[in-house]
Write a protein that holds these residues in place. Structure first.
Motif, PDB file in Angstrom:
ATOM      1  N   PRO A  30      -6.521   4.218  -4.872  1.00 62.67           N
ATOM      2  CA  PRO A  30      -5.074   4.227  -5.219  1.00 62.67           C
ATOM      3  C   PRO A  30      -4.331   5.191  -4.039  1.00 62.67           C
ATOM      4  O   PRO A  30      -3.323   5.154  -3.743  1.00 62.67           O
ATOM      5  CB  PRO A  30      -4.862   4.673  -6.679  1.00 62.67           C
ATOM      6  N   ALA A  31      -5.099   6.231  -3.515  1.00 60.40           N
ATOM      7  CA  ALA A  31      -4.717   7.200  -2.606  1.00 60.40           C
ATOM      8  C   ALA A  31      -4.536   6.479  -1.196  1.00 60.40           C
ATOM      9  O   ALA A  31      -3.862   7.170  -0.288  1.00 60.40           O
ATOM     10  CB  ALA A  31      -5.321   8.395  -2.601  1.00 60.40           C
ATOM     11  N   THR A  32      -5.254   5.444  -1.018  1.00 59.46           N
ATOM     12  CA  THR A  32      -5.642   4.962   0.472  1.00 59.46           C
ATOM     13  C   THR A  32      -4.156   4.981   1.373  1.00 59.46           C
ATOM     14  O   THR A  32      -4.048   5.344   2.344  1.00 59.46           O
ATOM     15  CB  THR A  32      -6.242   3.700   0.719  1.00 59.46           C
ATOM     16  N   ARG A  33      -3.173   4.103   0.769  1.00 56.33           N
ATOM     17  CA  ARG A  33      -1.898   3.989   1.492  1.00 56.33           C
ATOM     18  C   ARG A  33      -1.101   5.128   1.528  1.00 56.33           C
ATOM     19  O   ARG A  33      -0.463   5.321   2.633  1.00 56.33           O
ATOM     20  CB  ARG A  33      -1.064   2.771   0.835  1.00 56.33           C
ATOM     21  N   THR A  34      -1.095   6.049   0.583  1.00 55.59           N
ATOM     22  CA  THR A  34      -0.465   7.360   0.778  1.00 55.59           C
ATOM     23  C   THR A  34      -1.140   8.124   1.764  1.00 55.59           C
ATOM     24  O   THR A  34      -0.148   8.732   2.817  1.00 55.59           O
ATOM     25  CB  THR A  34      -0.497   8.152  -0.567  1.00 55.59           C
ATOM     26  N   PHE A  35      -2.335   8.171   1.808  1.00 59.43           N
ATOM     27  CA  PHE A  35      -2.914   8.930   2.887  1.00 59.43           C
ATOM     28  C   PHE A  35      -2.564   8.544   4.282  1.00 59.43           C
ATOM     29  O   PHE A  35      -2.238   9.319   5.364  1.00 59.43           O
ATOM     30  CB  PHE A  35      -4.511   9.221   2.596  1.00 59.43           C
ATOM     31  N   GLN A  36      -2.876   7.231   4.369  1.00 51.41           N
ATOM     32  CA  GLN A  36      -2.428   6.432   5.625  1.00 51.41           C
ATOM     33  C   GLN A  36      -1.004   6.927   6.092  1.00 51.41           C
ATOM     34  O   GLN A  36      -0.742   7.226   7.443  1.00 51.41           O
ATOM     35  CB  GLN A  36      -2.702   5.086   5.522  1.00 51.41           C
ATOM     36  N   ALA A  37      -0.192   6.686   5.214  1.00 51.37           N
ATOM     37  CA  ALA A  37       1.292   6.958   5.715  1.00 51.37           C
ATOM     38  C   ALA A  37       1.521   8.461   6.075  1.00 51.37           C
ATOM     39  O   ALA A  37       2.200   8.421   6.819  1.00 51.37           O
ATOM     40  CB  ALA A  37       2.248   6.737   4.287  1.00 51.37           C
ATOM     41  N   LEU A  38       1.031   9.390   5.206  1.00 47.60           N
ATOM     42  CA  LEU A  38       1.402  10.689   5.638  1.00 47.60           C
ATOM     43  C   LEU A  38       0.551  11.060   7.090  1.00 47.60           C
ATOM     44  O   LEU A  38       1.084  11.696   7.937  1.00 47.60           O
ATOM     45  CB  LEU A  38       0.653  11.581   4.611  1.00 47.60           C
ATOM     46  N   ARG A  39      -0.327  10.557   7.477  1.00 44.86           N
ATOM     47  CA  ARG A  39      -1.250  10.852   8.417  1.00 44.86           C
ATOM     48  C   ARG A  39      -0.175   9.990   9.667  1.00 44.86           C
ATOM     49  O   ARG A  39      -0.006  10.844  10.909  1.00 44.86           O
ATOM     50  CB  ARG A  39      -2.739   9.967   8.625  1.00 44.86           C
ATOM     51  N   ILE A  40       0.169   8.929   9.535  1.00 46.62           N
ATOM     52  CA  ILE A  40       0.979   8.296  10.709  1.00 46.62           C
ATOM     53  C   ILE A  40       2.123   9.030  10.833  1.00 46.62           C
ATOM     54  O   ILE A  40       2.700   9.538  11.985  1.00 46.62           O
ATOM     55  CB  ILE A  40       1.288   6.929  10.130  1.00 46.62           C
TER      56      ILE A  40
END
Length: 313
Positions: free
Chosen positions: A202-212
């Motif tokens: 579930p955290a995949t998209r959130t971690f990607q977003a914050l990194r970007i």
């Protein structure tokens, strides 16, 4: 600091990206994302003694790794690739024969818990590619309002539960326990996201977003593509590897904008305008590469060649 030998990196689409960018062996090339030097080393092996390679990276650990290359044709610059024109100008270089970009985060960055890029490891919630500047993901989540957090997670992670996640982040912060660790964010997202695609955390998209967001990756990509186009001499190549749709969509649109003429209904018989790029194609990893390196599965390589047409204002 962790022993960097611990964190291995397998370069994705290595031969394809280097073959795509190599216009002439005696040319001047830019590797805008040195990482651990996979593309740079192969490119150097294909250059003539008169060739030159200027590599760029904003990660201090990548800069340290570049010290292992003792080749007079090679120069490393600590910078974002968006600033490549300034970096090259300082070296007296104003035109190049190729620019190679391998976008996103590298395996050593992902696999080092101290960098905070991955929800798979417990570590500080940092995510900065250049640890000498900027704000961390934890700093952003501790200061941004709920609407801004939701926007970042929605726009950069394509996360449909962005609102719920942002609300939970702010509630935790207001309770006096702001997020500081990767495992804390992962657990919070898991509680806020009720459904997820099979096999995806579930955290995949959130971690990607914050990194970007923390690294300004999409802004850097836009600026870097424009800088590369202005630096390329006629016949020079642009070779770009993307790993998710947000990146690839921008690369595809950029190449199309400079390689495809729009039909003008007002002048249907007019000769087509001269365009600055010629698209040379798209390459995906082979099944064998994906089997050997699962992180290659989402990679897309796009290659284009600079024409002799002037750039449009």
């Amino acid at each position: 600091m962790e022993d960097q030998a611990t964190f291995r990196h397998t370069t994705v689409l290595l031969d394809e990206a280097v073959d795509g960018v190599l216009a002439r062996p005696d040319g001047v090339y830019v590797d805008g994302t040195f990482g651990r030097g996979g593309h740079s080393r192969l490119l150097l092996s294909k250059l003539s003694p008169a060739g030159r390679l200027i590599a760029i990276d904003r990660d201090p650990e990548a800069i340290a790794a570049a010290a292992a290359i003792s080749d007079p044709r090679f120069t490393i610059c600590h910078s974002a690739f968006a600033d490549m024109a300034d970096q090259l100008a300082a070296l007296g270089v104003h035109e190049v024969d190729g620019v190679l970009l391998d976008l996103g985060v590298s395996s050593p960055q992902i696999d080092n818990p101290a960098r905070g890029f991955s929800f798979r490891f417990e570590g500080p919630l940092d995510m900065r590619m250049d640890t000498t500047r900027g704000i961390s993901a934890a700093d952003f989540l501790a200061s941004a309002d709920e609407r801004e957090i939701a926007r970042v997670i929605r726009d950069y992670g394509e996360e449909r539960f962005a609102g719920q996640i942002a609300k939970a982040v702010v509630a935790r912060r207001e309770a006096g326990a702001p997020l500081a660790r990767t495992d804390e964010l992962r657990e919070l997202v898991a509680r806020a996201v009720k459904t997820r695609e099979p096999g995806q955390d579930p955290a995949t998209r959130t971690f990607q977003a914050l990194r970007i967001h923390v690294n300004g990756e999409l802004e850097e990509l836009e600026q870097g593509l424009n800088a590369a186009l202005r630096l390329l001499r006629a016949g020079g190549r642009l070779s770009v590897i993307s790993f998710h749709s947000l990146e690839d969509r921008r690369v595809k649109q950029f190449i199309a904008a400079h390689s495809k003429a729009e039909f003008d209904r007002r002048a249907p018989f007019a000769p087509p305008p001269a365009l600055a790029l010629k698209a040379l194609g798209r390459v995906m990893p082979s099944a064998a590469e994906v089997a050997a390196n699962p992180r290659a599965r989402s990679a897309v390589l796009r290659v284009a060649e600079r024409t002799d047409a002037p750039l449009k204002d």
